[in-house]
Each structure stands twice: as C-alpha cells, then as structure tokens.
Write a protein that holds these residues in place. Sequence first.
Motif, PDB file in Angstrom:
ATOM      1  N   LEU A 197      12.226  -8.993  15.369  1.00  0.00           N
ATOM      2  CA  LEU A 197      13.157  -7.952  14.939  1.00  0.00           C
ATOM      3  C   LEU A 197      13.120  -7.752  13.433  1.00  0.00           C
ATOM      4  CD1 LEU A 197      16.358  -9.100  16.872  1.00  0.00           C
ATOM      5  CD2 LEU A 197      14.848  -7.245  17.530  1.00  0.00           C
ATOM      6  N   LEU A 198      13.542  -6.580  13.005  1.00  0.00           N
ATOM      7  CA  LEU A 198      13.875  -6.408  11.596  1.00  0.00           C
ATOM      8  C   LEU A 198      15.157  -7.193  11.311  1.00  0.00           C
ATOM      9  CD1 LEU A 198      13.349  -2.542  11.344  1.00  0.00           C
ATOM     10  CD2 LEU A 198      11.907  -4.285  10.271  1.00  0.00           C
ATOM     11  N   PRO A 199      15.269  -7.804  10.140  1.00  0.00           N
ATOM     12  CA  PRO A 199      16.487  -8.576   9.834  1.00  0.00           C
ATOM     13  C   PRO A 199      17.766  -7.768   9.985  1.00  0.00           C
ATOM     14  CG  PRO A 199      14.780  -9.051   8.229  1.00  0.00           C
ATOM     15  CD  PRO A 199      14.261  -7.919   9.074  1.00  0.00           C
ATOM     16  N   ASP A 200      17.745  -6.477   9.585  1.00  0.00           N
ATOM     17  CA  ASP A 200      18.943  -5.644   9.710  1.00  0.00           C
ATOM     18  C   ASP A 200      19.352  -5.460  11.160  1.00  0.00           C
ATOM     19  OD1 ASP A 200      19.207  -5.334   7.016  1.00  0.00           O
ATOM     20  OD2 ASP A 200      18.191  -3.403   6.915  1.00  0.00           O
ATOM     21  N   VAL A 201      18.361  -5.333  12.044  1.00  0.00           N
ATOM     22  CA  VAL A 201      18.652  -5.178  13.468  1.00  0.00           C
ATOM     23  C   VAL A 201      19.275  -6.461  14.012  1.00  0.00           C
ATOM     24  CG1 VAL A 201      17.643  -4.806  15.746  1.00  0.00           C
ATOM     25  CG2 VAL A 201      16.834  -3.467  13.797  1.00  0.00           C
ATOM     26  N   ALA A 202      18.707  -7.605  13.633  1.00  0.00           N
ATOM     27  CA  ALA A 202      19.244  -8.887  14.102  1.00  0.00           C
ATOM     28  C   ALA A 202      20.687  -9.073  13.636  1.00  0.00           C
ATOM     29  CB  ALA A 202      18.369 -10.027  13.594  1.00  0.00           C
ATOM     30  N   ARG A 203      20.967  -8.737  12.378  1.00  0.00           N
ATOM     31  CA  ARG A 203      22.342  -8.888  11.862  1.00  0.00           C
ATOM     32  C   ARG A 203      23.303  -7.986  12.622  1.00  0.00           C
ATOM     33  NH1 ARG A 203      19.654  -9.875   6.812  1.00  0.00           N
ATOM     34  NH2 ARG A 203      19.445  -7.644   6.410  1.00  0.00           N
ATOM     35  N   LEU A 204      22.856  -6.774  12.962  1.00  0.00           N
ATOM     36  CA  LEU A 204      23.706  -5.849  13.695  1.00  0.00           C
ATOM     37  C   LEU A 204      24.046  -6.407  15.076  1.00  0.00           C
ATOM     38  CD1 LEU A 204      25.081  -3.126  14.243  1.00  0.00           C
ATOM     39  CD2 LEU A 204      22.838  -2.220  14.902  1.00  0.00           C
ATOM     40  N   ILE A 205      23.049  -6.883  15.799  1.00  0.00           N
ATOM     41  CA  ILE A 205      23.285  -7.405  17.142  1.00  0.00           C
ATOM     42  C   ILE A 205      24.155  -8.661  17.078  1.00  0.00           C
ATOM     43  CG2 ILE A 205      22.205  -8.263  19.247  1.00  0.00           C
ATOM     44  CD1 ILE A 205      19.721  -6.689  18.485  1.00  0.00           C
ATOM     45  N   ALA A 206      23.858  -9.563  16.137  1.00  0.00           N
ATOM     46  CA  ALA A 206      24.638 -10.791  16.015  1.00  0.00           C
ATOM     47  C   ALA A 206      26.097 -10.478  15.681  1.00  0.00           C
ATOM     48  CB  ALA A 206      24.028 -11.693  14.952  1.00  0.00           C
TER      49      ALA A 206
ATOM     50  N   ASP B  26       6.116 -10.167   8.157  1.00  0.00           N
ATOM     51  CA  ASP B  26       7.521 -10.257   7.774  1.00  0.00           C
ATOM     52  C   ASP B  26       8.455  -9.835   8.904  1.00  0.00           C
ATOM     53  OD1 ASP B  26       6.796 -11.207   5.377  1.00  0.00           O
ATOM     54  OD2 ASP B  26       7.420  -9.484   4.189  1.00  0.00           O
ATOM     55  N   GLU B  27       8.048  -8.845   9.694  1.00  0.00           N
ATOM     56  CA  GLU B  27       8.920  -8.365  10.752  1.00  0.00           C
ATOM     57  C   GLU B  27       9.100  -9.407  11.853  1.00  0.00           C
ATOM     58  OE1 GLU B  27       6.895  -5.440  13.559  1.00  0.00           O
ATOM     59  OE2 GLU B  27       5.588  -5.381  11.818  1.00  0.00           O
ATOM     60  N   CYS B  28       8.236 -10.426  11.904  1.00  0.00           N
ATOM     61  CA  CYS B  28       8.362 -11.469  12.921  1.00  0.00           C
ATOM     62  C   CYS B  28       9.117 -12.680  12.411  1.00  0.00           C
ATOM     63  CB  CYS B  28       6.975 -11.893  13.416  1.00  0.00           C
ATOM     64  SG  CYS B  28       6.247 -10.742  14.577  1.00  0.00           S
ATOM     65  N   ARG B  29       9.545 -12.661  11.164  1.00  0.00           N
ATOM     66  CA  ARG B  29      10.279 -13.805  10.629  1.00  0.00           C
ATOM     67  C   ARG B  29      11.718 -13.845  11.116  1.00  0.00           C
ATOM     68  NH1 ARG B  29       7.956 -13.618   4.537  1.00  0.00           N
ATOM     69  NH2 ARG B  29       5.814 -14.227   5.011  1.00  0.00           N
TER      70      ARG B  29
ATOM     71  N   TYR C  38      25.019 -15.512  29.891  1.00  0.00           N
ATOM     72  CA  TYR C  38      23.741 -15.222  29.249  1.00  0.00           C
ATOM     73  C   TYR C  38      23.589 -16.105  28.012  1.00  0.00           C
ATOM     74  CZ  TYR C  38      23.999 -10.751  31.767  1.00  0.00           C
ATOM     75  OH  TYR C  38      24.106  -9.781  32.730  1.00  0.00           O
ATOM     76  N   VAL C  39      22.352 -16.279  27.580  1.00  0.00           N
ATOM     77  CA  VAL C  39      22.054 -16.890  26.289  1.00  0.00           C
ATOM     78  C   VAL C  39      21.442 -15.837  25.381  1.00  0.00           C
ATOM     79  CG1 VAL C  39      20.531 -18.506  25.091  1.00  0.00           C
ATOM     80  CG2 VAL C  39      21.793 -19.265  27.096  1.00  0.00           C
ATOM     81  N   ALA C  40      21.893 -15.793  24.141  1.00  0.00           N
ATOM     82  CA  ALA C  40      21.259 -14.968  23.114  1.00  0.00           C
ATOM     83  C   ALA C  40      21.096 -15.818  21.869  1.00  0.00           C
ATOM     84  CB  ALA C  40      22.100 -13.727  22.802  1.00  0.00           C
ATOM     85  N   THR C  41      19.922 -15.766  21.242  1.00  0.00           N
ATOM     86  CA  THR C  41      19.678 -16.549  20.028  1.00  0.00           C
ATOM     87  C   THR C  41      18.955 -15.700  19.000  1.00  0.00           C
ATOM     88  OG1 THR C  41      17.503 -17.425  20.675  1.00  0.00           O
ATOM     89  CG2 THR C  41      19.441 -18.645  21.421  1.00  0.00           C
ATOM     90  N   PHE C  42      19.178 -16.056  17.726  1.00  0.00           N
ATOM     91  CA  PHE C  42      18.496 -15.391  16.612  1.00  0.00           C
ATOM     92  C   PHE C  42      17.983 -16.469  15.668  1.00  0.00           C
ATOM     93  CE2 PHE C  42      21.730 -12.650  18.282  1.00  0.00           C
ATOM     94  CZ  PHE C  42      21.079 -11.430  18.411  1.00  0.00           C
ATOM     95  N   ALA C  43      16.681 -16.470  15.423  1.00  0.00           N
ATOM     96  CA  ALA C  43      16.065 -17.440  14.512  1.00  0.00           C
ATOM     97  C   ALA C  43      15.414 -16.676  13.362  1.00  0.00           C
ATOM     98  CB  ALA C  43      15.023 -18.284  15.241  1.00  0.00           C
ATOM     99  N   SER C  44      15.611 -17.175  12.155  1.00  0.00           N
ATOM    100  CA  SER C  44      15.065 -16.515  10.966  1.00  0.00           C
ATOM    101  C   SER C  44      14.371 -17.546  10.096  1.00  0.00           C
ATOM    102  CB  SER C  44      16.192 -15.840  10.181  1.00  0.00           C
ATOM    103  OG  SER C  44      15.708 -15.225   9.011  1.00  0.00           O
ATOM    104  N   ALA C  45      13.122 -17.248   9.707  1.00  0.00           N
ATOM    105  CA  ALA C  45      12.330 -18.169   8.897  1.00  0.00           C
ATOM    106  C   ALA C  45      12.244 -17.680   7.462  1.00  0.00           C
ATOM    107  CB  ALA C  45      10.928 -18.322   9.486  1.00  0.00           C
ATOM    108  N   SER C  46      12.413 -18.601   6.520  1.00  0.00           N
ATOM    109  CA  SER C  46      12.185 -18.322   5.100  1.00  0.00           C
ATOM    110  C   SER C  46      10.932 -19.071   4.671  1.00  0.00           C
ATOM    111  CB  SER C  46      13.373 -18.794   4.257  1.00  0.00           C
ATOM    112  OG  SER C  46      14.545 -18.094   4.600  1.00  0.00           O
ATOM    113  N   VAL C  47      10.120 -18.404   3.848  1.00  0.00           N
ATOM    114  CA  VAL C  47       8.892 -19.030   3.375  1.00  0.00           C
ATOM    115  C   VAL C  47       8.939 -19.172   1.870  1.00  0.00           C
ATOM    116  CG1 VAL C  47       7.541 -18.149   5.312  1.00  0.00           C
ATOM    117  CG2 VAL C  47       7.668 -16.836   3.191  1.00  0.00           C
ATOM    118  N   VAL C  48       8.139 -20.079   1.350  1.00  0.00           N
ATOM    119  CA  VAL C  48       8.038 -20.284  -0.095  1.00  0.00           C
ATOM    120  C   VAL C  48       7.428 -19.035  -0.715  1.00  0.00           C
ATOM    121  CG1 VAL C  48       7.066 -21.705  -1.915  1.00  0.00           C
ATOM    122  CG2 VAL C  48       7.741 -22.753   0.252  1.00  0.00           C
ATOM    123  N   PRO C  49       8.080 -18.416  -1.710  1.00  0.00           N
ATOM    124  CA  PRO C  49       7.537 -17.194  -2.317  1.00  0.00           C
ATOM    125  C   PRO C  49       6.146 -17.438  -2.902  1.00  0.00           C
ATOM    126  CG  PRO C  49       9.800 -17.573  -3.024  1.00  0.00           C
ATOM    127  CD  PRO C  49       9.355 -18.815  -2.316  1.00  0.00           C
ATOM    128  N   ARG C  50       5.251 -16.479  -2.641  1.00  0.00           N
ATOM    129  CA  ARG C  50       3.901 -16.572  -3.202  1.00  0.00           C
ATOM    130  C   ARG C  50       3.696 -15.445  -4.193  1.00  0.00           C
ATOM    131  NH1 ARG C  50       1.121 -17.033   2.557  1.00  0.00           N
ATOM    132  NH2 ARG C  50       3.098 -16.041   3.042  1.00  0.00           N
TER     133      ARG C  50
END
Length: 235
Positions: free
Chosen positions: A151-160, A46-49, A26-38
């Motif tokens: 995913l929520l970032p906490d969920v992604a960290r848990l799975i990873a 935010d939940e899609c980042r 299987y393949v599993a991937t996690f991508a996380s985007a950071s944006v310039v603070p406004r």
Amino acid sequence: MSHNTLQIYLNEIMFDRATLEVMHGYVATFASASVVPRDGKAGADDECRCQMYISPMSFRVQRENVAGRPDRIHQYDGDGLLLASFPSKDLESVSLTSFFIRDHSRSRDTATLLDSLFEGEGQGQALVDALLPLVRMLPNGGLAASAVIGLLPDVARLIARVLKNRRDAVKIYADGSLNFRDPAKQVDSAQEWGKSRSDKGYFNTTWDFCTTRDPYAPVHRLTLPQSLKERLGID
C-alpha cells in the motif's frame, strides 16, 4: 549475512480478558519498514514498504474461559499466517499494527465487512472498491503462502484510522516496532504483540530472517488511479 528477507507471521490469537464465549471475526494488520537513508531518493520498492493483510473471510473463535490463563482462540496451521515480507538489507526498523475485529453480522464476506467499516467515510467507498479485487485473491487458509498487499503509506493510515475508530468492533488492538539497524539484531524472534494493553487480548507472532528468491514475491501491489487518489485526498 546469508539471509535477505524479514518475514512476519501470525501464529495465534489470544484472549486474556473476559468477552463473548463465541464470535466471528477478522484479522487486519499493517506493517511498515524503515530503511537506512542512502541517496535520499525514492525507489521503485517504496510502495511495498507498507503492507496490509486482511482476512478474506471471517472465522469462528471460541473462548476456552479457563481461569488464570489466557485463552488461545485461534491458531494458524503450519508456519503461521504471513503478514509481511521485507528485504533485510539496509533495514532500520519495522512497525506493526494489528487488529482482531469482531464480525457482528457474521457476514463471512470481507466485502460486507469493508462496506460497514467505511460507512459514513465519504470517498472511502471508492477505496473499498479498489481493495476488494486484491482481498479476494488472498487464500482462505492460514498458510505461509498467504498474500499481502503493498500500500501507499497514506492509504494504510486511512484504513488503520477507520479500523481504530470502530471501537465497538475492535476486540484486540496492538501496535509497536522493532529496531534492526544493528545487523546483530537481525535474528529470529517470537513476540507477544499487544499483551500489555487494556483490550481483550494479544497476538503471538514470529519474525523470521531467511533467504528467499524475492522478498516482495508474496506482495500484491495496490495501484490506485490518480482520480481515486484525488477523491481520497492522497498525494
């Protein structure tokens, strides 16, 4: 700039170390985007980042085992397998963690894989139950239309964390990030992802800046009930 979207694609899976000639995985991937603070306020997007892709079923791979060169063990048709899609506006950096996971049981079923990966993880089974309906929505082919999960970032960290701890099953592990804060860096590129590590291989990816109607159109959001968040210890 005319583009408004960054899309990350997986094109090939490569082995460059000795391993089994034939296996399923299987393949599993996690991508996380950071944006310039406004304004410092969390937005609806935010939940899609943080986005995940996981193969909806295992697939067969075979090493060519040609001396002196890496083995291309899997290639995705067309434009590759879509792993993540983010707005390019205010984009600062993107992190990508990718796994190729051997399926020892050849279950061909992601539900069985997730059950085995979370075995002994306590409340992790509740998260598996929440993920499965979204995983089953993913197309079976390596098409550009393949859906990813927000995913929520906490969920992604848990799975990873669970995946990384399964060292006996993970054949390729790759992570890193690219900086896009300078708009001049927002250009299409090809990346060999995870080539320098001591595992069995790496991924060939492309990072494409393009114009789309909605950067988040291919993303299915995972919404967890509060009771499940509490069971998993997620704020």
